[in-house]
Design a protein around this motif. Structure first.
Motif, PDB file in Angstrom:
ATOM      1  N   GLY A  10       3.365 -19.964  -0.809  1.00 23.80           N
ATOM      2  CA  GLY A  10       3.369 -20.727   0.436  1.00 23.80           C
ATOM      3  C   GLY A  10       3.688 -19.848   1.628  1.00 23.80           C
ATOM      4  O   GLY A  10       4.662 -19.103   1.613  1.00 23.80           O
ATOM      5  N   GLU A  11       2.861 -19.919   2.673  1.00 25.65           N
ATOM      6  CA  GLU A  11       3.035 -19.024   3.811  1.00 25.65           C
ATOM      7  C   GLU A  11       4.312 -19.293   4.591  1.00 25.65           C
ATOM      8  O   GLU A  11       4.796 -18.427   5.320  1.00 25.65           O
ATOM      9  CB  GLU A  11       1.829 -19.090   4.746  1.00 25.65           C
ATOM     10  CG  GLU A  11       1.642 -20.399   5.465  1.00 25.65           C
ATOM     11  CD  GLU A  11       0.500 -20.332   6.473  1.00 25.65           C
ATOM     12  OE1 GLU A  11       0.451 -21.217   7.346  1.00 25.65           O
ATOM     13  OE2 GLU A  11      -0.342 -19.401   6.383  1.00 25.65           O
ATOM     14  N   GLU A  12       4.901 -20.495   4.411  1.00 28.89           N
ATOM     15  CA  GLU A  12       6.148 -20.799   5.122  1.00 28.89           C
ATOM     16  C   GLU A  12       7.304 -19.928   4.647  1.00 28.89           C
ATOM     17  O   GLU A  12       8.297 -19.750   5.372  1.00 28.89           O
ATOM     18  CB  GLU A  12       6.509 -22.281   4.962  1.00 28.89           C
ATOM     19  CG  GLU A  12       6.958 -22.712   3.569  1.00 28.89           C
ATOM     20  CD  GLU A  12       5.816 -22.923   2.576  1.00 28.89           C
ATOM     21  OE1 GLU A  12       6.111 -23.220   1.396  1.00 28.89           O
ATOM     22  OE2 GLU A  12       4.648 -22.799   2.984  1.00 28.89           O
ATOM     23  N   ARG A  13       7.217 -19.357   3.464  1.00 27.50           N
ATOM     24  CA  ARG A  13       8.282 -18.489   2.932  1.00 27.50           C
ATOM     25  C   ARG A  13       8.137 -17.035   3.384  1.00 27.50           C
ATOM     26  O   ARG A  13       9.096 -16.278   3.329  1.00 27.50           O
ATOM     27  CB  ARG A  13       8.248 -18.468   1.405  1.00 27.50           C
ATOM     28  CG  ARG A  13       8.728 -19.699   0.698  1.00 27.50           C
ATOM     29  CD  ARG A  13       8.864 -19.377  -0.790  1.00 27.50           C
ATOM     30  NE  ARG A  13       9.233 -20.530  -1.566  1.00 27.50           N
ATOM     31  CZ  ARG A  13      10.488 -20.939  -1.749  1.00 27.50           C
ATOM     32  NH1 ARG A  13      11.468 -20.264  -1.171  1.00 27.50           N
ATOM     33  NH2 ARG A  13      10.754 -21.996  -2.490  1.00 27.50           N
ATOM     34  N   VAL A  14       6.937 -16.650   3.764  1.00 24.00           N
ATOM     35  CA  VAL A  14       6.602 -15.232   3.836  1.00 24.00           C
ATOM     36  C   VAL A  14       6.673 -14.692   5.259  1.00 24.00           C
ATOM     37  O   VAL A  14       6.029 -15.211   6.176  1.00 24.00           O
ATOM     38  CB  VAL A  14       5.192 -14.983   3.261  1.00 24.00           C
ATOM     39  CG1 VAL A  14       4.840 -13.501   3.324  1.00 24.00           C
ATOM     40  CG2 VAL A  14       5.110 -15.485   1.818  1.00 24.00           C
ATOM     41  N   LEU A  15       7.456 -13.631   5.428  1.00 19.36           N
ATOM     42  CA  LEU A  15       7.459 -12.869   6.665  1.00 19.36           C
ATOM     43  C   LEU A  15       6.469 -11.717   6.533  1.00 19.36           C
ATOM     44  O   LEU A  15       6.020 -11.385   5.440  1.00 19.36           O
ATOM     45  CB  LEU A  15       8.859 -12.321   6.948  1.00 19.36           C
ATOM     46  CG  LEU A  15       9.979 -13.350   7.117  1.00 19.36           C
ATOM     47  CD1 LEU A  15      11.312 -12.648   7.363  1.00 19.36           C
ATOM     48  CD2 LEU A  15       9.675 -14.326   8.250  1.00 19.36           C
ATOM     49  N   TYR A  16       6.146 -11.113   7.659  1.00 16.55           N
ATOM     50  CA  TYR A  16       5.269  -9.936   7.686  1.00 16.55           C
ATOM     51  C   TYR A  16       6.130  -8.716   7.981  1.00 16.55           C
ATOM     52  O   TYR A  16       7.015  -8.771   8.847  1.00 16.55           O
ATOM     53  CB  TYR A  16       4.193 -10.091   8.761  1.00 16.55           C
ATOM     54  CG  TYR A  16       3.040 -10.974   8.354  1.00 16.55           C
ATOM     55  CD1 TYR A  16       1.748 -10.487   8.290  1.00 16.55           C
ATOM     56  CD2 TYR A  16       3.261 -12.320   8.016  1.00 16.55           C
ATOM     57  CE1 TYR A  16       0.687 -11.295   7.898  1.00 16.55           C
ATOM     58  CE2 TYR A  16       2.210 -13.135   7.624  1.00 16.55           C
ATOM     59  CZ  TYR A  16       0.929 -12.623   7.564  1.00 16.55           C
ATOM     60  OH  TYR A  16      -0.107 -13.425   7.168  1.00 16.55           O
ATOM     61  N   GLY A  17       5.892  -7.610   7.251  1.00 18.39           N
ATOM     62  CA  GLY A  17       6.737  -6.451   7.493  1.00 18.39           C
ATOM     63  C   GLY A  17       6.236  -5.182   6.850  1.00 18.39           C
ATOM     64  O   GLY A  17       5.266  -5.174   6.082  1.00 18.39           O
ATOM     65  N   PHE A  18       6.914  -4.094   7.178  1.00 21.68           N
ATOM     66  CA  PHE A  18       6.644  -2.785   6.572  1.00 21.68           C
ATOM     67  C   PHE A  18       7.821  -1.870   6.881  1.00 21.68           C
ATOM     68  O   PHE A  18       8.694  -2.196   7.698  1.00 21.68           O
ATOM     69  CB  PHE A  18       5.336  -2.167   7.112  1.00 21.68           C
ATOM     70  CG  PHE A  18       5.327  -1.907   8.585  1.00 21.68           C
ATOM     71  CD1 PHE A  18       5.742  -0.684   9.102  1.00 21.68           C
ATOM     72  CD2 PHE A  18       4.893  -2.879   9.479  1.00 21.68           C
ATOM     73  CE1 PHE A  18       5.735  -0.436  10.459  1.00 21.68           C
ATOM     74  CE2 PHE A  18       4.877  -2.647  10.842  1.00 21.68           C
ATOM     75  CZ  PHE A  18       5.301  -1.418  11.343  1.00 21.68           C
ATOM     76  N   ILE A  19       7.859  -0.729   6.219  1.00 21.52           N
ATOM     77  CA  ILE A  19       8.895   0.260   6.477  1.00 21.52           C
ATOM     78  C   ILE A  19       8.220   1.558   6.896  1.00 21.52           C
ATOM     79  O   ILE A  19       7.143   1.900   6.405  1.00 21.52           O
ATOM     80  CB  ILE A  19       9.805   0.473   5.241  1.00 21.52           C
ATOM     81  CG1 ILE A  19      11.037   1.302   5.604  1.00 21.52           C
ATOM     82  CG2 ILE A  19       9.039   1.092   4.091  1.00 21.52           C
ATOM     83  CD1 ILE A  19      12.132   1.270   4.534  1.00 21.52           C
ATOM     84  N   SER A  20       8.827   2.269   7.830  1.00 23.09           N
ATOM     85  CA  SER A  20       8.258   3.515   8.334  1.00 23.09           C
ATOM     86  C   SER A  20       9.369   4.553   8.486  1.00 23.09           C
ATOM     87  O   SER A  20      10.559   4.226   8.448  1.00 23.09           O
ATOM     88  CB  SER A  20       7.572   3.286   9.683  1.00 23.09           C
ATOM     89  OG  SER A  20       8.483   2.754  10.635  1.00 23.09           O
ATOM     90  N   GLY A  21       8.950   5.802   8.677  1.00 21.55           N
ATOM     91  CA  GLY A  21       9.910   6.880   8.917  1.00 21.55           C
ATOM     92  C   GLY A  21      10.723   7.279   7.714  1.00 21.55           C
ATOM     93  O   GLY A  21      11.755   7.939   7.845  1.00 21.55           O
ATOM     94  N   LEU A  22      10.262   6.913   6.519  1.00 26.66           N
ATOM     95  CA  LEU A  22      10.998   7.224   5.300  1.00 26.66           C
ATOM     96  C   LEU A  22      10.481   8.540   4.722  1.00 26.66           C
ATOM     97  O   LEU A  22       9.280   8.723   4.552  1.00 26.66           O
ATOM     98  CB  LEU A  22      10.810   6.103   4.286  1.00 26.66           C
ATOM     99  CG  LEU A  22      11.775   6.019   3.102  1.00 26.66           C
ATOM    100  CD1 LEU A  22      13.185   5.765   3.577  1.00 26.66           C
ATOM    101  CD2 LEU A  22      11.327   4.914   2.154  1.00 26.66           C
ATOM    102  N   SER A  23      11.386   9.449   4.439  1.00 24.58           N
ATOM    103  CA  SER A  23      11.015  10.729   3.835  1.00 24.58           C
ATOM    104  C   SER A  23      11.919  10.977   2.643  1.00 24.58           C
ATOM    105  O   SER A  23      13.126  11.195   2.795  1.00 24.58           O
ATOM    106  CB  SER A  23      11.170  11.871   4.854  1.00 24.58           C
ATOM    107  OG  SER A  23      10.891  13.118   4.255  1.00 24.58           O
ATOM    108  N   VAL A  24      11.343  10.909   1.436  1.00 26.97           N
ATOM    109  CA  VAL A  24      12.145  11.040   0.217  1.00 26.97           C
ATOM    110  C   VAL A  24      11.387  11.875  -0.810  1.00 26.97           C
ATOM    111  O   VAL A  24      10.163  12.048  -0.732  1.00 26.97           O
ATOM    112  CB  VAL A  24      12.483   9.668  -0.404  1.00 26.97           C
ATOM    113  CG1 VAL A  24      13.287   8.812   0.548  1.00 26.97           C
ATOM    114  CG2 VAL A  24      11.220   8.947  -0.832  1.00 26.97           C
TER     115      VAL A  24
END
Length: 300
Positions: free
Chosen positions: A109-123
């Motif tokens: 259900g789209e009501e549960r879902v946020l939009y996102g991502f992570i950046s600048g990670l160097s591992v």
């Protein structure tokens, strides 16, 4: 905020490391990964004090589920997520690419879902041992870009834990900008086996990235997302600012002979180009070259 993290790789472990101080975060896995996940994660030389639990055995439902798997692992992760969901549980995917939110919305259900991502990670990851060169920043928001109470609460939670995070004015534009970066530079650095030092002053790689960026811009426009030339220059500047021996996630996967997210970057643009009748010859060629590169490495 009780938080479950799906994925014990570089992204999930880095996020868990930031959130661990609140003492209410755990990794959730399925029965099929129980034995594989029995070893503790060593993060920057220290055992990461975050438990790993079977999702079906979690009694108190978390308020937040962070999905930090690779794109090709998302469908198998759905069965891990489902038992964790309470009435108010929010799902935040921080995967690369642009397709995870749609998959999760269709399933839960789209009501549960946020939009996102992570950046600048160097591992750098070697099995369960992870060395981090920089902390990432989580960019996230509601599908309609509203500043809802729940995104404000999650932002406050992240920042209070030392996890850099931001709610942008337009999450879709920022996701496509990150997607363009992944498609251009992750793919090229993997094919060329180039770390950040080898990328930052590589004028020929930047020329190639500009050609790929034009195709991402064309497909983005078909999706209603405008990526202008300032966005392309911002992508190049941000990528070239990374220094040291850190490597893109795709290069890491290639070097360790793991499956890459190729089909979700250049491969995705190639597929959408066919869908919208937009020529994408550079992305199509890059997606083929990377698979050829993987074959060459396996034969060594």
């Amino acid at each position: 905020m009780k938080t479950a993290i799906i994925g014990r790789g570089s992204v999930g472990s880095s996020t868990a490391y930031c959130l661990k101080g609140r003492g209410n975060v755990f990794f959730a896995v399925g029965e099929d990964r129980k034995d594989r996940c029995s070893l503790p994660i060593v993060f920057n030389g220290e055992k990461l004090p975050v438990p790993t639990l079977l999702s079906r055995e979690v009694e108190e439902k978390p308020e937040l589920v962070i999905v930090a798997v690779k794109n090709f692992q998302l469908h198998s992760a759905l069965s891990v997520i489902e038992p964790l969901l309470g009435k108010e549980t929010v799902i935040l995917p921080i995967l690369n690419g642009i397709e995870a939110e749609e998959v999760l919305s269709l399933e839960f259900g789209e009501e549960r879902v946020l939009y996102g991502f992570i950046s600048g990670l160097s591992v750098f990851r070697d099995n369960n041992v992870i060395t981090s060169f920089s902390r990432g920043k989580i960019t996230f928001g509601e599908k309609d870009n509203s500043r809802s109470e729940r995104v404000e609460a999650i932002l406050e939670y992240f920042l209070s834990c030392g996890q850099d995070a931001v709610i942008p004015e337009d999450i879709h534009h920022e996701k496509w900008l990150k997607f363009m970066t992944n498609t251009c530079f992750n793919t090229l650095t993997a094919i060329l086996e180039a770390d950040y030092d080898a990328t930052s002053d590589n004028s020929d790689m930047i020329r190639a990235a500009r050609l790929v960026a034009r195709e991402v811009q064309a497909i983005g426009a078909k999706k209603g997302v405008v990526l202008n030339q300032d966005d392309v220059e911002r992508m190049i500047s941000n990528t070239c600012s990374l220094k040291g021996k850190g490597r893109s996630s795709m290069l890491e996967d290639l070097m360790e002979n793991r499956e890459t997210e190729n089909r979700y970057f250049a491969g995705a643009i190639s597929r959408m180009g066919k869908q919208y009748d937009v020529p994408t010859p550079f992305c199509h060629m890059l997606s083929i070259l990377l698979e050829a590169k993987r074959h060459v490495r396996r034969c060594r």
